[in-house]
Write an enzyme that holds these catalytic residues in place. Structure first.
Site, PDB file in Angstrom:
ATOM      1  N   SER A 245      34.311  -2.548 -57.435  1.00 48.13           N
ATOM      2  CA  SER A 245      35.386  -2.614 -56.856  1.00 48.13           C
ATOM      3  C   SER A 245      35.429  -0.661 -56.364  1.00 48.13           C
ATOM      4  O   SER A 245      35.243  -0.133 -56.349  1.00 48.13           O
ATOM      5  CB  SER A 245      36.566  -3.205 -57.113  1.00 48.13           C
TER       6      SER A 245
ATOM      7  N   LYS B 206      31.561  -4.826 -54.245  1.00 47.52           N
ATOM      8  CA  LYS B 206      32.471  -5.518 -53.571  1.00 47.52           C
ATOM      9  C   LYS B 206      33.377  -4.551 -52.499  1.00 47.52           C
ATOM     10  O   LYS B 206      34.171  -3.408 -53.137  1.00 47.52           O
ATOM     11  CB  LYS B 206      34.036  -5.808 -54.996  1.00 47.52           C
TER      12      LYS B 206
ATOM     13  N   ASP C  57      28.807  10.160 -51.478  1.00 48.21           N
ATOM     14  CA  ASP C  57      29.139  10.899 -49.924  1.00 48.21           C
ATOM     15  C   ASP C  57      29.767  11.920 -50.117  1.00 48.21           C
ATOM     16  O   ASP C  57      29.127  12.549 -48.806  1.00 48.21           O
ATOM     17  CB  ASP C  57      30.254   9.543 -49.335  1.00 48.21           C
TER      18      ASP C  57
END
Length: 592
Positions: free
Chosen positions: A296, A321, A307
Protein backbone atom coordinates in the site's frame (compact mmCIF):
# COMPACT_ATOMS: atom_id res chain seq x y z
CA UNK A 1 -23.34 17.40 -49.99
CA UNK A 2 -20.58 17.68 -47.44
CA UNK A 3 -22.69 19.94 -45.20
CA UNK A 4 -25.60 17.47 -45.36
CA UNK A 5 -23.31 14.58 -44.51
CA UNK A 6 -21.78 16.56 -41.68
CA UNK A 7 -25.25 17.44 -40.34
CA UNK A 8 -26.21 13.76 -40.41
CA UNK A 9 -23.06 12.90 -38.47
CA UNK A 10 -23.84 15.50 -35.82
CA UNK A 11 -27.44 14.26 -35.53
CA UNK A 12 -26.17 10.68 -35.27
CA UNK A 13 -23.75 11.69 -32.52
CA UNK A 14 -26.52 13.36 -30.51
CA UNK A 15 -28.72 10.28 -30.94
CA UNK A 16 -25.84 8.07 -29.76
CA UNK A 17 -25.24 10.28 -26.74
CA UNK A 18 -28.95 10.29 -25.95
CA UNK A 19 -29.21 6.51 -26.26
CA UNK A 20 -26.09 5.96 -24.12
CA UNK A 21 -27.49 8.33 -21.50
CA UNK A 22 -30.83 6.54 -21.62
CA UNK A 23 -29.24 3.11 -21.29
CA UNK A 24 -27.01 4.39 -18.46
CA UNK A 25 -30.03 5.86 -16.65
CA UNK A 26 -32.00 2.65 -17.09
CA UNK A 27 -29.08 0.56 -15.80
CA UNK A 28 -28.75 2.87 -12.80
CA UNK A 29 -32.47 2.61 -12.09
CA UNK A 30 -32.36 -1.19 -12.41
CA UNK A 31 -29.43 -1.34 -9.99
CA UNK A 32 -31.23 0.87 -7.46
CA UNK A 33 -34.30 -1.36 -7.74
CA UNK A 34 -32.15 -4.43 -7.03
CA UNK A 35 -30.65 -2.73 -3.96
CA UNK A 36 -34.09 -1.77 -2.66
CA UNK A 37 -35.55 -5.21 -3.36
CA UNK A 38 -32.76 -7.12 -1.64
CA UNK A 39 -32.71 -4.84 1.39
CA UNK A 40 -36.43 -5.43 1.77
CA UNK A 41 -35.89 -9.20 1.53
CA UNK A 42 -33.09 -9.07 4.11
CA UNK A 43 -35.18 -6.95 6.47
CA UNK A 44 -38.14 -9.32 6.20
CA UNK A 45 -35.93 -12.36 6.73
CA UNK A 46 -34.43 -10.97 9.95
CA UNK A 47 -37.92 -10.22 11.27
CA UNK A 48 -39.12 -13.75 10.46
CA UNK A 49 -36.12 -15.28 12.22
CA UNK A 50 -36.62 -13.13 15.30
CA UNK A 51 -40.33 -13.94 15.54
CA UNK A 52 -40.57 -17.61 14.59
CA UNK A 53 -37.17 -19.36 14.82
CA UNK A 54 -37.41 -22.20 17.34
CA UNK A 55 -34.56 -20.92 19.53
CA UNK A 56 -33.80 -17.42 20.74
CA UNK A 57 -31.28 -15.75 18.44
CA UNK A 58 -28.87 -12.90 19.00
CA UNK A 59 -29.97 -10.42 16.34
CA UNK A 60 -26.78 -8.35 16.47
CA UNK A 61 -24.51 -11.38 15.99
CA UNK A 62 -26.77 -12.86 13.32
CA UNK A 63 -26.82 -9.68 11.25
CA UNK A 64 -23.08 -9.18 11.80
CA UNK A 65 -22.42 -12.63 10.33
CA UNK A 66 -24.45 -11.61 7.29
CA UNK A 67 -22.54 -8.34 6.95
CA UNK A 68 -19.16 -10.05 7.29
CA UNK A 69 -20.13 -12.72 4.75
CA UNK A 70 -21.23 -10.04 2.29
CA UNK A 71 -18.01 -8.05 2.64
CA UNK A 72 -15.84 -11.18 2.42
CA UNK A 73 -16.85 -11.42 -1.23
CA UNK A 74 -15.28 -8.03 -1.96
CA UNK A 75 -11.63 -7.75 -0.92
CA UNK A 76 -9.78 -8.11 2.42
CA UNK A 77 -9.65 -4.35 2.94
CA UNK A 78 -13.39 -3.61 2.90
CA UNK A 79 -14.48 -3.93 6.53
CA UNK A 80 -17.33 -2.91 8.82
CA UNK A 81 -16.56 -1.21 12.14
CA UNK A 82 -19.43 -0.96 14.61
CA UNK A 83 -19.31 1.75 17.26
CA UNK A 84 -17.52 -0.44 19.80
CA UNK A 85 -14.67 -1.13 17.35
CA UNK A 86 -14.01 2.45 16.27
CA UNK A 87 -10.80 2.50 18.34
CA UNK A 88 -9.29 0.06 15.85
CA UNK A 89 -10.02 2.44 12.98
CA UNK A 90 -8.57 5.36 14.91
CA UNK A 91 -5.47 3.32 15.68
CA UNK A 92 -4.91 2.69 11.96
CA UNK A 93 -5.02 6.36 11.03
CA UNK A 94 -3.44 8.05 14.06
CA UNK A 95 -1.32 5.38 15.73
CA UNK A 96 -2.84 6.28 19.09
CA UNK A 97 -5.62 5.12 21.41
CA UNK A 98 -6.56 5.11 25.08
CA UNK A 99 -5.31 2.04 26.93
CA UNK A 100 -2.39 0.42 28.74
CA UNK A 101 -0.04 -0.04 25.77
CA UNK A 102 0.63 -3.72 25.17
CA UNK A 103 0.09 -6.64 22.85
CA UNK A 104 -2.05 -9.44 24.25
CA UNK A 105 -2.57 -12.99 23.01
CA UNK A 106 -4.96 -15.85 23.69
CA UNK A 107 -3.45 -18.83 25.51
CA UNK A 108 -5.08 -21.99 26.91
CA UNK A 109 -4.51 -20.52 30.39
CA UNK A 110 -6.19 -17.25 29.46
CA UNK A 111 -5.34 -13.94 27.84
CA UNK A 112 -1.67 -13.10 28.27
CA UNK A 113 0.46 -9.98 28.16
CA UNK A 114 2.85 -10.56 25.27
CA UNK A 115 4.70 -7.30 24.73
CA UNK A 116 4.41 -4.11 26.79
CA UNK A 117 5.34 -0.96 24.86
CA UNK A 118 8.30 1.05 26.06
CA UNK A 119 7.29 3.91 28.35
CA UNK A 120 3.60 3.03 28.24
CA UNK A 121 1.37 2.23 31.28
CA UNK A 122 1.76 -1.57 31.14
CA UNK A 123 5.56 -1.32 31.20
CA UNK A 124 5.58 1.48 33.78
CA UNK A 125 3.31 -0.56 36.09
CA UNK A 126 5.68 -3.52 35.86
CA UNK A 127 3.59 -5.88 33.74
CA UNK A 128 5.72 -8.46 31.97
CA UNK A 129 5.41 -10.79 28.99
CA UNK A 130 3.86 -14.01 30.23
CA UNK A 131 1.51 -12.42 32.77
CA UNK A 132 -1.95 -14.01 32.54
CA UNK A 133 -4.82 -11.57 33.13
CA UNK A 134 -7.34 -13.10 35.54
CA UNK A 135 -9.51 -10.08 36.32
CA UNK A 136 -9.89 -6.43 35.34
CA UNK A 137 -11.28 -4.44 38.24
CA UNK A 138 -14.23 -6.55 39.39
CA UNK A 139 -14.70 -8.42 36.08
CA UNK A 140 -13.39 -11.99 35.94
CA UNK A 141 -11.77 -12.61 32.53
CA UNK A 142 -10.24 -16.05 33.07
CA UNK A 143 -12.42 -17.47 30.28
CA UNK A 144 -12.72 -14.31 28.19
CA UNK A 145 -11.25 -13.91 24.70
CA UNK A 146 -8.81 -11.24 23.54
CA UNK A 147 -11.59 -9.06 22.11
CA UNK A 148 -13.37 -8.85 25.46
CA UNK A 149 -10.16 -8.26 27.42
CA UNK A 150 -9.05 -5.60 24.94
CA UNK A 151 -12.40 -3.85 25.28
CA UNK A 152 -12.03 -3.71 29.08
CA UNK A 153 -8.40 -2.57 29.03
CA UNK A 154 -9.01 0.31 26.62
CA UNK A 155 -10.61 3.45 27.92
CA UNK A 156 -10.37 7.13 28.69
CA UNK A 157 -6.80 8.32 29.42
CA UNK A 158 -5.96 8.97 33.10
CA UNK A 159 -8.55 6.50 34.38
CA UNK A 160 -7.27 3.73 36.65
CA UNK A 161 -7.87 0.01 36.66
CA UNK A 162 -6.62 -2.88 38.79
CA UNK A 163 -5.44 -6.06 37.10
CA UNK A 164 -5.36 -9.41 38.82
CA UNK A 165 -2.58 -11.37 37.12
CA UNK A 166 -0.87 -14.71 37.45
CA UNK A 167 2.86 -14.40 36.85
CA UNK A 168 4.84 -17.47 35.72
CA UNK A 169 6.88 -18.86 38.60
CA UNK A 170 4.71 -17.21 41.26
CA UNK A 171 2.39 -19.31 43.43
CA UNK A 172 -0.20 -16.61 44.13
CA UNK A 173 -1.89 -14.04 41.89
CA UNK A 174 -0.75 -10.40 41.99
CA UNK A 175 -2.72 -7.17 41.85
CA UNK A 176 -1.32 -4.35 39.71
CA UNK A 177 -2.78 -0.85 39.43
CA UNK A 178 -2.44 0.70 35.96
CA UNK A 179 -3.37 4.19 34.80
CA UNK A 180 -4.55 4.34 31.21
CA UNK A 181 -3.09 7.01 28.98
CA UNK A 182 -3.13 8.07 25.38
CA UNK A 183 -0.96 5.37 23.86
CA UNK A 184 1.07 6.74 20.97
CA UNK A 185 2.85 4.17 18.84
CA UNK A 186 5.90 5.71 17.20
CA UNK A 187 6.05 4.87 13.50
CA UNK A 188 9.81 5.45 13.28
CA UNK A 189 10.89 2.57 15.48
CA UNK A 190 14.57 3.41 15.16
CA UNK A 191 16.95 5.64 13.24
CA UNK A 192 20.70 5.89 13.39
CA UNK A 193 23.95 5.85 11.46
CA UNK A 194 25.45 2.82 9.72
CA UNK A 195 29.01 2.49 8.41
CA UNK A 196 29.99 5.90 9.69
CA UNK A 197 28.02 8.18 7.35
CA UNK A 198 24.96 6.29 6.05
CA UNK A 199 21.68 7.30 7.66
CA UNK A 200 19.12 4.60 8.43
CA UNK A 201 15.41 5.07 9.21
CA UNK A 202 12.98 2.23 9.90
CA UNK A 203 9.34 3.19 9.32
CA UNK A 204 6.75 0.65 10.50
CA UNK A 205 3.56 2.28 9.15
CA UNK A 206 1.90 5.34 7.63
CA UNK A 207 -0.24 7.32 10.08
CA UNK A 208 -0.90 11.05 10.23
CA UNK A 209 2.35 11.42 12.22
CA UNK A 210 4.66 9.32 10.06
CA UNK A 211 5.85 12.13 7.79
CA UNK A 212 6.75 14.40 10.71
CA UNK A 213 8.64 11.54 12.41
CA UNK A 214 10.60 10.75 9.24
CA UNK A 215 11.35 14.44 8.72
CA UNK A 216 12.58 14.85 12.28
CA UNK A 217 14.78 11.75 12.02
CA UNK A 218 16.25 12.78 8.67
CA UNK A 219 17.02 16.34 9.77
CA UNK A 220 18.77 15.02 12.89
CA UNK A 221 20.83 12.58 10.84
CA UNK A 222 21.74 15.20 8.26
CA UNK A 223 22.43 18.13 10.57
CA UNK A 224 23.95 16.42 13.58
CA UNK A 225 25.56 13.31 12.07
CA UNK A 226 26.55 14.63 8.62
CA UNK A 227 25.26 11.58 6.77
CA UNK A 228 26.15 11.32 3.07
CA UNK A 229 23.44 8.87 2.01
CA UNK A 230 20.19 7.47 3.41
CA UNK A 231 18.46 4.10 3.76
CA UNK A 232 14.68 4.14 4.26
CA UNK A 233 13.57 0.73 5.50
CA UNK A 234 9.96 -0.10 4.56
CA UNK A 235 10.14 -3.86 5.06
CA UNK A 236 7.08 -5.36 6.77
CA UNK A 237 5.38 -1.97 6.44
CA UNK A 238 1.73 -2.69 5.64
CA UNK A 239 0.95 0.89 4.63
CA UNK A 240 -1.64 3.33 5.93
CA UNK A 241 -2.53 6.87 4.92
CA UNK A 242 -1.95 7.80 1.28
CA UNK A 243 -1.35 11.47 2.14
CA UNK A 244 1.45 10.45 4.49
CA UNK A 245 3.16 8.56 1.66
CA UNK A 246 2.96 11.64 -0.59
CA UNK A 247 4.49 13.81 2.13
CA UNK A 248 7.42 11.44 2.58
CA UNK A 249 8.11 11.30 -1.17
CA UNK A 250 7.95 15.12 -1.14
CA UNK A 251 11.00 15.22 1.16
CA UNK A 252 13.24 13.90 -1.61
CA UNK A 253 11.80 15.23 -4.89
CA UNK A 254 11.02 18.76 -6.16
CA UNK A 255 7.76 20.55 -5.49
CA UNK A 256 5.02 19.99 -8.07
CA UNK A 257 5.90 16.37 -8.99
CA UNK A 258 3.04 13.93 -9.53
CA UNK A 259 3.31 11.13 -6.97
CA UNK A 260 0.10 9.13 -7.35
CA UNK A 261 -3.27 9.25 -9.09
CA UNK A 262 -6.42 7.50 -7.89
CA UNK A 263 -9.22 6.33 -10.18
CA UNK A 264 -12.51 4.72 -9.14
CA UNK A 265 -16.17 4.29 -10.06
CA UNK A 266 -17.03 7.93 -9.28
CA UNK A 267 -14.91 10.25 -11.38
CA UNK A 268 -15.52 13.12 -8.96
CA UNK A 269 -13.52 11.18 -6.39
CA UNK A 270 -10.53 10.74 -8.71
CA UNK A 271 -7.53 12.68 -7.51
CA UNK A 272 -3.97 13.43 -8.48
CA UNK A 273 -1.54 13.94 -5.59
CA UNK A 274 1.48 16.14 -6.20
CA UNK A 275 4.31 17.26 -3.98
CA UNK A 276 3.19 20.56 -2.49
CA UNK A 277 6.16 21.67 -0.38
CA UNK A 278 9.81 22.43 -0.87
CA UNK A 279 11.87 19.21 -0.46
CA UNK A 280 14.42 18.52 2.27
CA UNK A 281 17.07 17.06 -0.05
CA UNK A 282 16.85 16.12 -3.73
CA UNK A 283 20.50 15.07 -4.09
CA UNK A 284 21.34 12.68 -1.25
CA UNK A 285 21.79 9.09 -2.54
CA UNK A 286 18.77 7.11 -1.39
CA UNK A 287 18.09 3.39 -1.00
CA UNK A 288 14.67 1.99 -0.05
CA UNK A 289 14.37 -1.49 1.45
CA UNK A 290 11.24 -3.52 0.65
CA UNK A 291 10.00 -7.10 0.92
CA UNK A 292 6.88 -9.16 0.35
CA UNK A 293 5.17 -7.55 3.34
CA UNK A 294 5.70 -3.99 2.10
CA UNK A 295 2.28 -2.88 0.90
CA UNK A 296 0.00 0.00 0.00
CA UNK A 297 1.51 3.33 1.10
CA UNK A 298 4.92 1.65 1.39
CA UNK A 299 4.58 0.70 -2.28
CA UNK A 300 3.55 4.23 -3.22
CA UNK A 301 6.74 5.61 -1.65
CA UNK A 302 9.06 2.94 -3.07
CA UNK A 303 7.31 2.79 -6.46
CA UNK A 304 7.12 6.56 -6.91
CA UNK A 305 10.79 7.03 -6.01
CA UNK A 306 11.64 4.24 -8.44
CA UNK A 307 9.52 5.75 -11.23
CA UNK A 308 11.21 9.11 -10.68
CA UNK A 309 14.64 7.41 -10.70
CA UNK A 310 15.24 9.03 -7.32
CA UNK A 311 16.12 5.91 -5.32
CA UNK A 312 17.45 2.39 -5.76
CA UNK A 313 15.31 -0.35 -4.27
CA UNK A 314 16.85 -3.32 -2.44
CA UNK A 315 15.23 -6.48 -1.12
CA UNK A 316 12.35 -8.55 -2.48
CA UNK A 317 9.33 -7.80 -4.60
CA UNK A 318 6.63 -5.98 -2.62
CA UNK A 319 3.15 -7.29 -1.83
CA UNK A 320 1.21 -5.66 -4.66
CA UNK A 321 -1.66 -3.70 -3.10
CA UNK A 322 -2.78 -1.03 -5.54
CA UNK A 323 -6.15 -0.29 -3.92
CA UNK A 324 -7.30 2.77 -1.98
CA UNK A 325 -9.77 2.69 0.91
CA UNK A 326 -11.93 5.40 2.40
CA UNK A 327 -14.26 5.42 5.39
CA UNK A 328 -17.98 6.15 5.21
CA UNK A 329 -20.19 6.86 8.18
CA UNK A 330 -23.01 4.44 8.93
CA UNK A 331 -26.03 4.61 11.26
CA UNK A 332 -25.48 4.21 15.00
CA UNK A 333 -21.93 5.59 14.91
CA UNK A 334 -20.51 2.78 12.81
CA UNK A 335 -18.18 3.06 9.83
CA UNK A 336 -17.33 1.05 6.77
CA UNK A 337 -13.83 1.09 5.33
CA UNK A 338 -14.28 0.30 1.67
CA UNK A 339 -12.17 0.17 -1.47
CA UNK A 340 -13.10 3.13 -3.65
CA UNK A 341 -10.33 3.28 -6.24
CA UNK A 342 -7.05 1.98 -7.60
CA UNK A 343 -3.90 4.06 -7.50
CA UNK A 344 -1.37 4.68 -10.25
CA UNK A 345 2.21 5.78 -9.57
CA UNK A 346 4.12 8.25 -11.81
CA UNK A 347 4.96 5.83 -14.64
CA UNK A 348 1.24 5.16 -15.00
CA UNK A 349 1.30 1.62 -13.62
CA UNK A 350 -0.98 0.09 -11.01
CA UNK A 351 0.88 -2.51 -8.97
CA UNK A 352 -2.22 -4.43 -7.76
CA UNK A 353 -1.33 -8.12 -7.74
CA UNK A 354 -4.63 -9.83 -6.87
CA UNK A 355 -7.75 -9.57 -9.03
CA UNK A 356 -10.67 -9.69 -6.59
CA UNK A 357 -13.26 -9.09 -9.30
CA UNK A 358 -12.69 -12.50 -10.88
CA UNK A 359 -12.90 -15.52 -8.60
CA UNK A 360 -11.99 -19.16 -9.02
CA UNK A 361 -14.61 -21.91 -8.63
CA UNK A 362 -13.77 -22.22 -4.93
CA UNK A 363 -14.22 -18.48 -4.41
CA UNK A 364 -10.52 -17.71 -4.18
CA UNK A 365 -9.15 -14.54 -5.75
CA UNK A 366 -6.81 -14.79 -8.73
CA UNK A 367 -3.26 -13.47 -8.84
CA UNK A 368 -2.29 -11.64 -12.01
CA UNK A 369 0.51 -13.68 -13.65
CA UNK A 370 3.67 -11.91 -14.75
CA UNK A 371 2.91 -12.89 -18.34
CA UNK A 372 -0.17 -10.63 -18.33
CA UNK A 373 1.54 -7.57 -16.89
CA UNK A 374 2.50 -4.56 -19.01
CA UNK A 375 5.65 -2.51 -19.48
CA UNK A 376 5.84 1.10 -18.30
CA UNK A 377 8.82 3.41 -18.14
CA UNK A 378 10.50 5.53 -15.48
CA UNK A 379 11.45 9.16 -16.11
CA UNK A 380 14.84 7.99 -17.38
CA UNK A 381 13.23 5.41 -19.65
CA UNK A 382 13.93 2.32 -17.55
CA UNK A 383 11.29 -0.43 -18.02
CA UNK A 384 9.11 -1.35 -15.04
CA UNK A 385 5.98 -3.50 -14.86
CA UNK A 386 2.53 -3.22 -13.37
CA UNK A 387 0.41 -5.90 -11.75
CA UNK A 388 2.86 -7.62 -9.44
CA UNK A 389 4.01 -5.21 -6.77
CA UNK A 390 7.21 -3.19 -6.96
CA UNK A 391 10.34 -5.10 -7.90
CA UNK A 392 13.67 -3.81 -6.57
CA UNK A 393 16.70 -3.09 -8.74
CA UNK A 394 18.80 -5.23 -6.39
CA UNK A 395 17.05 -8.42 -5.36
CA UNK A 396 18.39 -10.27 -2.34
CA UNK A 397 16.91 -13.73 -2.41
CA UNK A 398 15.11 -14.83 0.71
CA UNK A 399 14.85 -18.60 1.17
CA UNK A 400 11.53 -20.01 2.30
CA UNK A 401 11.20 -20.37 6.03
CA UNK A 402 11.75 -23.95 7.28
CA UNK A 403 8.66 -25.36 8.96
CA UNK A 404 10.48 -25.76 12.24
CA UNK A 405 11.31 -22.06 12.43
CA UNK A 406 7.71 -21.09 11.83
CA UNK A 407 6.48 -23.28 14.66
CA UNK A 408 9.15 -22.02 17.04
CA UNK A 409 7.87 -18.49 16.43
CA UNK A 410 4.15 -19.23 16.67
CA UNK A 411 4.26 -21.99 19.28
CA UNK A 412 4.57 -21.05 22.94
CA UNK A 413 7.70 -23.09 23.62
CA UNK A 414 10.22 -20.36 22.72
CA UNK A 415 8.17 -17.64 24.40
CA UNK A 416 7.85 -19.63 27.63
CA UNK A 417 11.53 -20.56 27.68
CA UNK A 418 12.54 -16.91 27.31
CA UNK A 419 10.07 -15.92 30.06
CA UNK A 420 11.87 -18.29 32.44
CA UNK A 421 15.29 -17.19 31.16
CA UNK A 422 14.52 -13.54 31.82
CA UNK A 423 13.51 -14.29 35.43
CA UNK A 424 17.04 -15.63 36.01
CA UNK A 425 18.78 -12.73 34.27
CA UNK A 426 17.78 -9.29 35.64
CA UNK A 427 20.01 -7.46 33.12
CA UNK A 428 21.78 -8.18 29.84
CA UNK A 429 24.50 -6.30 27.91
CA UNK A 430 23.57 -3.67 25.29
CA UNK A 431 22.04 -5.08 22.10
CA UNK A 432 25.25 -4.59 20.14
CA UNK A 433 27.14 -6.83 22.58
CA UNK A 434 24.50 -9.42 23.45
CA UNK A 435 24.81 -12.99 22.18
CA UNK A 436 23.01 -16.22 22.94
CA UNK A 437 25.56 -18.69 24.29
CA UNK A 438 25.85 -22.35 23.33
CA UNK A 439 24.82 -23.11 26.91
CA UNK A 440 21.60 -21.15 26.41
CA UNK A 441 20.99 -22.97 23.14
CA UNK A 442 21.43 -26.39 24.75
CA UNK A 443 19.12 -25.35 27.59
CA UNK A 444 16.44 -24.37 25.09
CA UNK A 445 16.85 -27.63 23.18
CA UNK A 446 16.38 -29.59 26.41
CA UNK A 447 13.38 -27.44 27.32
CA UNK A 448 11.76 -28.03 23.92
CA UNK A 449 12.23 -31.78 24.26
CA UNK A 450 10.81 -31.71 27.79
CA UNK A 451 7.73 -29.82 26.53
CA UNK A 452 7.42 -32.32 23.65
CA UNK A 453 7.73 -29.61 21.03
CA UNK A 454 6.64 -30.88 17.63
CA UNK A 455 6.07 -29.40 14.22
CA UNK A 456 4.33 -30.29 11.01
CA UNK A 457 6.73 -31.76 8.45
CA UNK A 458 5.30 -31.54 4.95
CA UNK A 459 8.09 -33.68 3.46
CA UNK A 460 7.21 -36.57 5.78
CA UNK A 461 3.52 -36.35 4.85
CA UNK A 462 4.29 -36.27 1.14
CA UNK A 463 6.57 -39.30 1.46
CA UNK A 464 3.81 -41.29 3.16
CA UNK A 465 1.45 -40.38 0.32
CA UNK A 466 4.08 -41.41 -2.22
CA UNK A 467 4.60 -44.77 -0.49
CA UNK A 468 0.83 -45.39 -0.49
CA UNK A 469 0.66 -44.67 -4.23
CA UNK A 470 3.74 -46.82 -4.90
CA UNK A 471 2.20 -49.72 -2.98
CA UNK A 472 -1.06 -49.34 -4.89
CA UNK A 473 0.77 -49.37 -8.21
CA UNK A 474 2.92 -52.36 -7.19
CA UNK A 475 6.29 -50.64 -7.01
CA UNK A 476 6.93 -51.72 -3.41
CA UNK A 477 6.99 -55.45 -4.21
CA UNK A 478 10.65 -55.33 -5.07
CA UNK A 479 13.52 -53.50 -3.39
CA UNK A 480 12.18 -50.69 -1.19
CA UNK A 481 15.56 -49.71 0.28
CA UNK A 482 15.41 -46.24 -1.27
CA UNK A 483 12.05 -45.49 0.34
CA UNK A 484 13.25 -46.78 3.72
CA UNK A 485 16.38 -44.64 3.59
CA UNK A 486 14.37 -41.58 2.64
CA UNK A 487 11.80 -42.30 5.34
CA UNK A 488 14.59 -42.58 7.92
CA UNK A 489 16.04 -39.26 6.80
CA UNK A 490 12.67 -37.49 6.96
CA UNK A 491 11.60 -38.92 10.33
CA UNK A 492 11.46 -36.05 12.88
CA UNK A 493 14.61 -35.86 15.00
CA UNK A 494 14.63 -32.87 17.33
CA UNK A 495 18.33 -33.12 18.19
CA UNK A 496 19.32 -33.29 14.53
CA UNK A 497 17.01 -30.50 13.42
CA UNK A 498 17.98 -28.21 16.30
CA UNK A 499 21.63 -28.65 15.42
CA UNK A 500 20.92 -28.18 11.72
CA UNK A 501 19.25 -24.81 12.31
CA UNK A 502 21.38 -23.85 15.32
CA UNK A 503 22.49 -20.47 13.96
CA UNK A 504 18.97 -19.44 13.02
CA UNK A 505 17.46 -20.68 16.30
CA UNK A 506 20.04 -18.73 18.30
CA UNK A 507 19.11 -15.68 16.25
CA UNK A 508 15.39 -15.85 17.05
CA UNK A 509 16.23 -16.60 20.69
CA UNK A 510 18.37 -13.46 20.80
CA UNK A 511 15.60 -11.42 19.19
CA UNK A 512 12.99 -12.59 21.71
CA UNK A 513 15.32 -12.07 24.68
CA UNK A 514 16.47 -8.61 23.62
CA UNK A 515 12.86 -7.49 23.13
CA UNK A 516 12.14 -8.20 26.82
CA UNK A 517 14.78 -5.66 27.90
CA UNK A 518 14.97 -3.13 25.06
CA UNK A 519 11.48 -3.39 23.55
CA UNK A 520 10.76 -3.05 19.81
CA UNK A 521 13.76 -0.83 19.18
CA UNK A 522 16.08 -3.48 20.63
CA UNK A 523 14.38 -6.24 18.67
CA UNK A 524 14.92 -4.30 15.44
CA UNK A 525 18.60 -3.66 16.24
CA UNK A 526 19.12 -7.35 16.94
CA UNK A 527 17.49 -8.32 13.66
CA UNK A 528 19.66 -5.86 11.74
CA UNK A 529 22.78 -7.76 12.76
CA UNK A 530 24.08 -9.61 9.70
CA UNK A 531 21.05 -8.39 7.73
CA UNK A 532 21.74 -9.34 4.10
CA UNK A 533 19.42 -6.71 2.61
CA UNK A 534 20.88 -3.92 4.74
CA UNK A 535 24.40 -4.98 3.84
CA UNK A 536 23.51 -4.97 0.15
CA UNK A 537 22.08 -1.46 0.44
CA UNK A 538 25.25 -0.25 2.16
CA UNK A 539 27.33 -1.85 -0.59
CA UNK A 540 25.30 -0.12 -3.32
CA UNK A 541 25.42 3.28 -1.62
CA UNK A 542 29.21 2.98 -1.39
CA UNK A 543 29.38 2.83 -5.20
CA UNK A 544 28.10 6.09 -6.80
CA UNK A 545 28.94 4.79 -10.28
CA UNK A 546 26.77 1.71 -9.72
CA UNK A 547 23.85 3.90 -8.62
CA UNK A 548 24.30 6.11 -11.68
CA UNK A 549 24.38 3.12 -14.02
CA UNK A 550 21.39 1.51 -12.30
CA UNK A 551 19.20 4.60 -12.64
CA UNK A 552 20.34 5.38 -16.19
CA UNK A 553 18.30 4.44 -19.27
CA UNK A 554 18.96 0.96 -20.59
CA UNK A 555 20.80 0.76 -23.93
CA UNK A 556 18.48 0.42 -26.93
CA UNK A 557 19.48 -3.20 -27.56
CA UNK A 558 18.49 -4.12 -23.99
CA UNK A 559 14.97 -2.77 -24.07
CA UNK A 560 13.40 -6.19 -24.49
CA UNK A 561 11.83 -6.45 -21.07
CA UNK A 562 12.62 -9.57 -19.08
CA UNK A 563 13.09 -10.79 -15.54
CA UNK A 564 16.82 -10.80 -16.11
CA UNK A 565 16.79 -7.06 -16.82
CA UNK A 566 14.68 -6.39 -13.75
CA UNK A 567 16.92 -8.41 -11.48
CA UNK A 568 19.77 -6.28 -12.80
CA UNK A 569 23.43 -6.48 -11.98
CA UNK A 570 23.42 -8.07 -8.54
CA UNK A 571 21.59 -11.06 -7.17
CA UNK A 572 22.69 -12.39 -3.80
CA UNK A 573 21.85 -15.59 -1.96
CA UNK A 574 21.81 -15.53 1.83
CA UNK A 575 20.53 -17.53 4.77
CA UNK A 576 17.22 -17.21 6.53
CA UNK A 577 16.03 -13.63 6.98
CA UNK A 578 14.89 -13.54 10.61
CA UNK A 579 13.92 -9.90 10.20
CA UNK A 580 10.91 -10.89 8.08
CA UNK A 581 9.65 -14.00 9.83
CA UNK A 582 9.26 -12.19 13.15
CA UNK A 583 6.05 -10.72 11.77
CA UNK A 584 4.44 -14.17 11.96
CA UNK A 585 4.48 -14.08 15.76
CA UNK A 586 2.34 -10.91 15.77
CA UNK A 587 -0.60 -12.31 13.84
CA UNK A 588 -2.28 -13.53 17.04
CA UNK A 589 -1.83 -10.30 19.01
CA UNK A 590 -4.12 -7.41 19.71
CA UNK A 591 -3.47 -3.81 20.80
CA UNK A 592 -4.70 -2.83 24.26
Amino acid sequence: MYRLSNTKNIIGLFVLIFLCGTFSLEAQQDNRFEVSKNLEIFNALVKELEMFYVDTINIEKTVRRGVDAMLSGMDPYTEYYPEQNMDELKMMTTGEYGGIGSFIRQRPEGVMIVEPFEGMPAAVAGLRPGDIILAIDSVNVEKADTERVSELLKGVPNTKLVLKIQRPGESKPMFVEVTRKLVVVDQVTYYGVKDGDVGYIYLKGFTDKSASEVKSAFEDLKNNHQIKSLILDLRNNGGGLLESAVQIVNMFVPKGKEVVTTKGKLSQWDRTYRTSSEPLDTEIPLAVLINGSSASAAEIVSGALQDMDRAVLVGQRSYGKGLVQNTRELPYNGNVKLTISKYYIPSGRCIQHIDYSHRQADGGAVAIPDSLTHVFYTENGRPVRDGGGVRPEFEVEEPKMPTMMYYLLTDNVLFDFVTEWVQKHPVIPPVEEFEVTDQDFEAFKAYAKEKEFSYDRQSEKMLKNLIEVAEFEGYMDGDSTLFKELEKKLTPDLDRDFDRFKKDIKKIMASEIVKRYYYQRGELLENLKEDAVLQKALEVLRDPQLIKETLSPLPAEAEVFSDEILKVRNKTKHGLALYDIKSFSRMFMEFV
